[in-house]
Design a protein around this motif. Structure first.
Motif, PDB file in Angstrom:
ATOM      1  N   MET A   1      39.757  54.410  64.894  1.00 35.74           N
ATOM      2  CA  MET A   1      40.247  54.211  63.535  1.00 35.74           C
ATOM      3  C   MET A   1      39.613  55.220  62.593  1.00 35.74           C
ATOM      4  O   MET A   1      40.164  55.606  61.581  1.00 35.74           O
ATOM      5  CB  MET A   1      39.966  52.789  63.059  1.00 35.74           C
ATOM      6  N   TYR A   2      38.368  55.647  62.892  1.00 35.79           N
ATOM      7  CA  TYR A   2      37.657  56.570  62.016  1.00 35.79           C
ATOM      8  C   TYR A   2      37.303  57.823  62.808  1.00 35.79           C
ATOM      9  O   TYR A   2      36.186  57.983  63.283  1.00 35.79           O
ATOM     10  CB  TYR A   2      36.395  55.928  61.460  1.00 35.79           C
TER      11      TYR A   2
ATOM     12  N   ASP B   1      43.577  56.342  53.112  1.00 32.26           N
ATOM     13  CA  ASP B   1      42.443  56.558  54.009  1.00 32.26           C
ATOM     14  C   ASP B   1      41.209  55.799  53.508  1.00 32.26           C
ATOM     15  O   ASP B   1      40.473  55.190  54.303  1.00 32.26           O
ATOM     16  CB  ASP B   1      42.107  58.049  54.110  1.00 32.26           C
ATOM     17  N   ALA B   2      40.975  55.846  52.191  1.00 26.20           N
ATOM     18  CA  ALA B   2      39.821  55.139  51.630  1.00 26.20           C
ATOM     19  C   ALA B   2      39.946  53.642  51.837  1.00 26.20           C
ATOM     20  O   ALA B   2      38.975  52.971  52.202  1.00 26.20           O
ATOM     21  CB  ALA B   2      39.694  55.462  50.137  1.00 26.20           C
ATOM     22  N   ALA B   3      41.164  53.108  51.624  1.00 24.65           N
ATOM     23  CA  ALA B   3      41.374  51.676  51.827  1.00 24.65           C
ATOM     24  C   ALA B   3      41.159  51.300  53.281  1.00 24.65           C
ATOM     25  O   ALA B   3      40.601  50.236  53.587  1.00 24.65           O
ATOM     26  CB  ALA B   3      42.783  51.295  51.378  1.00 24.65           C
ATOM     27  N   ASP B   4      41.561  52.177  54.180  1.00 21.68           N
ATOM     28  CA  ASP B   4      41.373  51.914  55.605  1.00 21.68           C
ATOM     29  C   ASP B   4      39.894  51.852  55.958  1.00 21.68           C
ATOM     30  O   ASP B   4      39.432  50.996  56.715  1.00 21.68           O
ATOM     31  CB  ASP B   4      42.078  53.003  56.413  1.00 21.68           C
TER      32      ASP B   4
ATOM     33  N   PRO C   1      33.197  51.306  57.527  1.00 16.90           N
ATOM     34  CA  PRO C   1      31.917  51.890  57.111  1.00 16.90           C
ATOM     35  C   PRO C   1      31.715  51.974  55.592  1.00 16.90           C
ATOM     36  O   PRO C   1      30.633  52.286  55.139  1.00 16.90           O
ATOM     37  CB  PRO C   1      31.972  53.294  57.719  1.00 16.90           C
ATOM     38  N   TRP C   2      32.765  51.733  54.795  1.00 16.58           N
ATOM     39  CA  TRP C   2      32.673  51.861  53.350  1.00 16.58           C
ATOM     40  C   TRP C   2      32.958  50.533  52.656  1.00 16.58           C
ATOM     41  O   TRP C   2      33.478  49.592  53.275  1.00 16.58           O
ATOM     42  CB  TRP C   2      33.668  52.903  52.833  1.00 16.58           C
ATOM     43  N   ARG C   3      32.675  50.522  51.358  1.00 15.89           N
ATOM     44  CA  ARG C   3      33.033  49.378  50.502  1.00 15.89           C
ATOM     45  C   ARG C   3      33.499  49.902  49.154  1.00 15.89           C
ATOM     46  O   ARG C   3      32.923  50.841  48.613  1.00 15.89           O
ATOM     47  CB  ARG C   3      31.830  48.452  50.265  1.00 15.89           C
ATOM     48  N   GLN C   4      34.573  49.285  48.643  1.00 11.96           N
ATOM     49  CA  GLN C   4      34.972  49.569  47.264  1.00 11.96           C
ATOM     50  C   GLN C   4      34.298  48.517  46.396  1.00 11.96           C
ATOM     51  O   GLN C   4      34.658  47.350  46.420  1.00 11.96           O
ATOM     52  CB  GLN C   4      36.485  49.519  47.088  1.00 11.96           C
TER      53      GLN C   4
ATOM     54  N   LEU D   1      29.640  54.498  50.207  1.00  7.50           N
ATOM     55  CA  LEU D   1      29.860  55.124  51.510  1.00  7.50           C
ATOM     56  C   LEU D   1      28.900  54.629  52.566  1.00  7.50           C
ATOM     57  O   LEU D   1      28.385  55.396  53.384  1.00  7.50           O
ATOM     58  CB  LEU D   1      29.773  56.654  51.381  1.00  7.50           C
ATOM     59  N   HIS D   2      28.626  53.342  52.546  1.00  4.27           N
ATOM     60  CA  HIS D   2      27.886  52.715  53.645  1.00  4.27           C
ATOM     61  C   HIS D   2      28.226  51.225  53.632  1.00  4.27           C
ATOM     62  O   HIS D   2      28.605  50.667  52.603  1.00  4.27           O
ATOM     63  CB  HIS D   2      26.376  52.953  53.519  1.00  4.27           C
ATOM     64  N   PRO D   3      28.109  50.558  54.746  1.00  2.00           N
ATOM     65  CA  PRO D   3      28.404  49.122  54.781  1.00  2.00           C
ATOM     66  C   PRO D   3      27.275  48.317  54.150  1.00  2.00           C
ATOM     67  O   PRO D   3      26.194  48.836  53.876  1.00  2.00           O
ATOM     68  CB  PRO D   3      28.509  48.832  56.282  1.00  2.00           C
TER      69      PRO D   3
END
Length: 356
Positions: free
Chosen positions: A1-2, A37-40, A47-50, A58-60
């Motif tokens: 996926m990434y 891509d960002a939402a994915d 690995p990311w969070r909004q 840019l980290h979980p």
């Protein structure tokens, strides 16, 4: 996926180790990352969070206190330099607050948004402010014309003419008086309000006049918890200012005046109380903004009293609390000069001196 393959000619591989931890959606687009891509990457297990609209971590995992502060600023207004945030702890900063130094060679940020309220007081080092981890909603001060709304963990505070921010550990922060007013605006507990105002005064960060002036501009002085706290603040400020005045007189060898006396014309009306009076020199001294009767009569009445005293031939020296605190030698020079020059003045009218 990434996949590890580059998404664009400006890949994100350089962000993996020691790179920025916060980027806006626009910055991600500059790196070739589309909104999809960002939402994915922000999907569960990704690995990311909004963490705010248009701001990505840019980290979980949850953001740190430092990341929350900078995410709030990035949400309110992206800095001109558009450089991503990279935390670097600074020893000795309370409650885990860290600095976010500019990257080498990056221009100075000119953002108009700044941290205010309780979070700002924490960064200013207030012991009575809660730790950043206990502050659920961060206040951000922006110009009134800024088109941004409060959302989730960010409370947008608008101001017609924003103050010049101070940089504290790399974060633009509202000055203490403005941060105090914004913090008080969101509080109902009189004990907490009193502690914050008292610490600001006792620590020397600002004087009572500046605090009350900012609370007045924020239209907070009519709220009962604030009214009670301000009354205590005036008493505290007067005691501090008088103590500093005593120290100036004695440390500089000035003649001892009569302290806190009422001046009255013979068989006439009272001329009011003054903080210090040298009867042999007809010199009165007032602690500006802290004089007795200020709360009841206001500054206009004080100005009228000073003018009346001067018309009777008395000299009135103003001692601003800030000068007493920061420039006592300068005030001592003013008083000494006035005492020396008194012999060259016309004799003043006779006044009775009574305890105030």
């Amino acid at each position: 996926m990434y996949p590890n393959t580059p998404l664009s000619p400006r890949p994100l591989s350089h962000l993996a180790d020691g790179g920025p931890v916060l980027l806006t959606l626009r910055q991600l687009r500059d790196h070739g990352v589309s909104p999809a891509d960002a939402a994915d990457r922000c999907a569960p297990g990704g690995p990311w969070r909004q963490i705010l609209p248009g701001v990505f971590l840019l980290h979980p995992g949850p953001p740190t206190s430092e990341e929350r502060l900078h995410a709030a600023l990035m949400y309110a207004e992206r800095p001109v330099d558009a450089s991503a945030v990279r935390p670097s702890p600074v020893p000795g900063v309370r409650h885990g607050a860290s600095s976010f130094p500019r990257q080498p060679g990056s221009p100075e940020s000119s953002t108009e948004a700044m941290i205010t309220g309780l979070a700002a007081l924490n960064l200013h080092g207030f012991a009575s402010a809660p730790p950043l981890t206990a502050i659920d909603r961060i206040d951000v001060l922006v110009p009134r014309t800024r088109r941004v709304r409060s959302v989730g963990p960010v409370n947008v505070v608008r101001c017609q003419v924003p103050p010049r921010p101070l940089e504290v550990t790399g974060v633009p922060v509202a000055p203490v008086t403005r941060a105090l007013a914004d913090a008080v605006d969101g509080l109902d507990d009189p004990v907490t309000i009193r502690r914050l105002l008292t610490e600001a005064l006792r620590s020397g960060r600002c004087d009572a006049t500046a605090i009350v002036g900012e609370l007045g501009r924020a239209r907070l002085l009519t709220r009962p918890p604030v009214m009670d706290a301000v009354e205590s603040l005036h008493a505290e400020g007067r005691a501090l200012a008088e103590g500093r005045l005593y120290a100036v007189v004695r440390a500089h060898g000035l003649p001892e005046p009569l302290w806190n006396v009422e001046l009255r014309l013979p068989d006439g009306p009272s001329l009011g109380c003054v903080d210090a009076y040298w009867p042999d020199h007809a010199i009165a001294l007032e602690i500006d903004g802290m004089h007795r009767g200020h709360e009841a009569g206001g500054p206009g009445e004080f100005a009228g009293k000073r003018e009346q005293l001067e018309q009777l031939g008395l000299m009135v020296v103003r001692a601003e609390p800030r000068r007493l605190r920061d420039r006592p030698d300068e005030l001592a020079t003013v008083v000494r000069t006035a005492l020396m020059a008194s012999a060259d003045r016309e004799p003043a009218a006779h006044v009775h001196v009574l305890p105030c």
